[in-house]
Each structure stands twice: as structure tokens, then as C-alpha cells.
Design a protein around this motif. Structure first.
Motif, PDB file in Angstrom:
ATOM      1  N   ASP A  65       0.845  -1.194   0.000  1.00  0.00           N
ATOM      2  CA  ASP A  65       0.000   0.000   0.000  1.00  0.00           C
ATOM      3  C   ASP A  65       0.881   1.245   0.000  1.00  0.00           C
ATOM      4  O   ASP A  65       1.002   1.925   1.013  1.00  0.00           O
ATOM      5  N   GLN A  87       2.273   4.945  -0.195  1.00  0.00           N
ATOM      6  CA  GLN A  87       1.676   6.249   0.105  1.00  0.00           C
ATOM      7  C   GLN A  87       2.650   7.366  -0.281  1.00  0.00           C
ATOM      8  O   GLN A  87       2.745   8.384   0.393  1.00  0.00           O
ATOM      9  N   THR A  88       3.367   7.173  -1.366  1.00  0.00           N
ATOM     10  CA  THR A  88       4.382   8.128  -1.794  1.00  0.00           C
ATOM     11  C   THR A  88       3.762   9.508  -2.009  1.00  0.00           C
ATOM     12  O   THR A  88       2.758   9.630  -2.712  1.00  0.00           O
ATOM     13  N   GLY A 128       1.493   8.399  -4.848  1.00  0.00           N
ATOM     14  CA  GLY A 128       0.760   7.229  -4.388  1.00  0.00           C
ATOM     15  C   GLY A 128       1.284   5.924  -4.958  1.00  0.00           C
ATOM     16  O   GLY A 128       0.682   4.872  -4.762  1.00  0.00           O
ATOM     17  N   GLY A 162       6.420   6.060   0.654  1.00  0.00           N
ATOM     18  CA  GLY A 162       5.421   6.485   1.630  1.00  0.00           C
ATOM     19  C   GLY A 162       5.312   5.553   2.811  1.00  0.00           C
ATOM     20  O   GLY A 162       4.374   5.653   3.608  1.00  0.00           O
ATOM     21  N   THR A 163       6.285   4.646   2.956  1.00  0.00           N
ATOM     22  CA  THR A 163       6.291   3.659   4.036  1.00  0.00           C
ATOM     23  C   THR A 163       7.690   3.613   4.654  1.00  0.00           C
ATOM     24  O   THR A 163       8.576   4.385   4.287  1.00  0.00           O
ATOM     25  N   ASP A 181       7.094  10.419   4.652  1.00  0.00           N
ATOM     26  CA  ASP A 181       6.386  11.475   3.940  1.00  0.00           C
ATOM     27  C   ASP A 181       7.328  12.333   3.093  1.00  0.00           C
ATOM     28  O   ASP A 181       6.951  13.385   2.594  1.00  0.00           O
TER      29      ASP A 181
END
Length: 323
Positions: free
Chosen positions: A90, A92-93, A97, A119-120, A144
Motif C-alpha cells: 500500500d 503512500q508516496t 501514491g 510512503g512507508t 512522507d
């Protein structure tokens, strides 16, 4: 065909940035000629070349951003995948994304280092052995953040990574460990209109050089005697859509990839600049540049192609530069 996720939401904003007029031609300018595309890649498979490092034999090591791969392309166009970064369930960049492999740097022994934005907890710097194989994460960067350009100071055993989301430059020990913010300044920041700030990064002439996509600038950050960052100098402006760049010789003349406009820009040491290659030569949203001897390598990712995207690697001849 729809645009690829990378910077898609940013394209319109980028075109609104004003571009300063290029300076007049100079007798000392290096010339770029005889462009030729040596290999085409699979856009649908995510083989969008984001960054480049050169091997001693002239082969190019490329990061295929959305395929999460590192590949080697010989000068005759033979492509071999060296490693694949782990799949993220999943991602979350920021701004995208999707997990992507971005900057790449090569050590003298053939070890490769790449930035991975997810994002992880997998966001950070990864190492790939000289013979390829499974990548290993050596440093974790903020989830982030968006680690982008990467350069290696092997003498000081330090990696420098540009963070496009936070607008900082990170310092990472070559053996791995805790990164520290090396440079933090408004000149490195993204903007609300274009959320990609510090982007390309090179070590050159006693300084760390950084491009800022949001501000269309090329920056020089002196490395002080104690290895800290000196005051940031703006060395060129009006470089709309600038991504990564490379220097042409021993001076400060550089070639910059202008991704949005599918142009390769010659940036002189005085900050003036002119276009030397365009889409008519085979460029399709170029992302980075590498120069060795009389050859310039320019990967194109075709991120913004609306039809028939053509990610590729272009080679051209470059004259010797006395500047």
C-alpha cells in the motif's frame, strides 16, 4: 493514453512558470551533436528511466521508476535487469501514491545505491551489490519525504540525497545508519503550485549542486571544511521543468534535463542557457543526464505522453569543453 501518475497533477502548474530568455551563444560552448536513441523501453511495464549512473565500459545503469527496477543498458542497446526493489502493498508516496526508484549513484567497486520512495518505512537509500542481486536498505528516510537525486562522495564515505517533498538535502553514511539533514533552506523547497522542490543532485567542484523543479533553478551549496553546508548560491534561473543535470567538463557548464518541455539545456557558468536537443531529436520528457568523455547519455521517461509514449535512452556526441 492517460498521463503517468508522476507529476501529472503538476503539469499544468509547471507550464505557468515564467521562463527567462536564454543567453547568447558563446564561443566556448561545448556542442552536442549526432543524437541517436540506442534503446526503447516498455512504458506499460513501468520502464520509465528516472536516473542514470555510468559504468567504466560506457554502459548505463538506469532506475526504471515505476517498474522498481535497476537495469544496465550497453552502448549497443542491450538491456539487462540487475535488481528489483521490493513490492509495496500500500504505497503512500507523496504526490504520487506509487512506489518509485529514483536517484542512483555508483561506487568504484561497482556497488550501486538507489533512492526508493514509497510512503512507508521502506523509503530511503538501498544498496545493490556489484553483481546485482537482492537490494538491501541501508538508511531509512521519512515516509512522507520524496528522496530523488542521489550522489556519492566516496572519499568522505557519504551519500547526499535531495528530498523533493521536504525541500532538504540529506546526508547518509555510506555504511548505513541514521541520516541527517545536511542542507535546509527556502531555496530548496517545493511550492504549493509545484510540490517537487530539490530534485537533481551532483557533487562538483567542492560543492553539492541541486536543481529545484518548483523554482526552475540550479543551486550550488559549498561544502565547508568541517563538511557542513555553506550558504546556498543560485547559479541559474528560468530552467522551467528542470529535473536532473550533469557537468560537461572541469568547469561549471552543465547540461540539464527539462522534463516538461522535452529539452536538453546547456547551462553556462554565468547562468545563461540555451536548448541543445529537443523532442525532434528523440527526447520524450528527459529526466537525467550523464557525460563521459565525448558522449552524453540522456534517459527519457515519457511521463507526460498522451499517446504512443516512448521511454528511451539517447546518446549524443559532445565536444570538449574548455570552461
Amino acid at each position: 493514453m492517460k498521463r503517468h501518475p508522476r507529476l501529472a497533477a503538476v503539469a499544468t502548474a509547471t507550464t505557468a512558470l515564467a521562463m527567462l530568455a536564454a543567453g547568447p551563444a558563446s564561443a566556448g560552448d561545448p556542442t552536442v551533436s549526432d543524437p541517436r536513441v540506442v534503446d526503447h523501453f516498455d512504458f506499460a511495464a513501468g520502464q520509465t528511466p528516472e536516473n542514470i549512473a555510468l559504468e567504466p565500459d560506457g554502459s548505463a545503469d538506469l532506475t526504471f521508476a515505476f517498474a522498481r527496477q535497476v537495469a544496465r543498458v550497453t552502448e549497443d542497446g542491450t538491456t539487462t535487469v540487475l535488481a528489483t526493489l521490493p513490492e509495496i502493498t500500500d504505497p503512500q508516496t507523496p504526490n504520487l501514491g506509487a512506489a518509485i526508484v529514483s536517484g542512483i549513484a555508483r561506487a568504484h567497486d561497482g556497488t550501486l545505491y538507489v533512492n526508493y520512495a514509497t510512503g512507508t518505512a521502506e523509503t530511503g537509500v538501498w544498496r545493490i551489490g556489484p553483481d546485482g542481486g537482492a537490494p538491501e536498505q541501508i538508511a531509512q528516510l521519512p515516509a512522507d519525504g520524496f528522496p530523488n537525486g542521489l550522489a556519492l562522495d566516496e572519499k568522505c564515505r557519504t551519500l547526499y540525497a535531495a528530498d523533493s517533498a521536504h525541500g532538504v538535502v540529506w546526508s547518509v553514511p555510506l555504511d548505513g545508519g541514521t541520516p541527517t539533514v545536511w542542507a535546509d533552506d527556502a531555496a530548496l523547497r517545493p511550492t504549493a503550485e509545484l510540490p517537487f522542490g530539490a530534485n537533481g543532485l551532483k557533487i562538483h567542484g567542492g560543492a553539492v549542486w541541486v536543481s529545484n523543479s518548483a523554482h526552475a533553478t540550479l543551486l550550488r551549496i559549498p561544502v565547508e571544511e568541517d563538511r557542513t553546508a555553506g550558504p546556498i548560491e543560485t547559479r541559474a534561473t528560468g530552467l522551467t521543468g528542470i529535473d536532473d543535470f550533469a557537468f560537461t567538463g572541469h568547469g561549471d557548464t552543465a547540461l540539464a534535463a527539462r522534463a516538461m518541455d522535452s529539452k536538453l539545456e546547456l547551462v553556462r557558468s554565468d547562468g545563461t542557457h540555451k536548448t541543445v536537443l529537443t523532442g525532434a531529436d528523440g527526447l520524450a520528457n528527459p529526466t537525467s543526464v550523464a557525460v563521459r568523455a565525448k558522449t552524453v547519455h540522456v534517459p527519457s521517461a515519457a511521463y507526460f505522453a498522451t499517446q504512443d509514449p516512448d521511454p528511451n535512452l539517447l546518446l549524443a556526441r559532445i565536444s570538449k569543453n574548455k570552461n
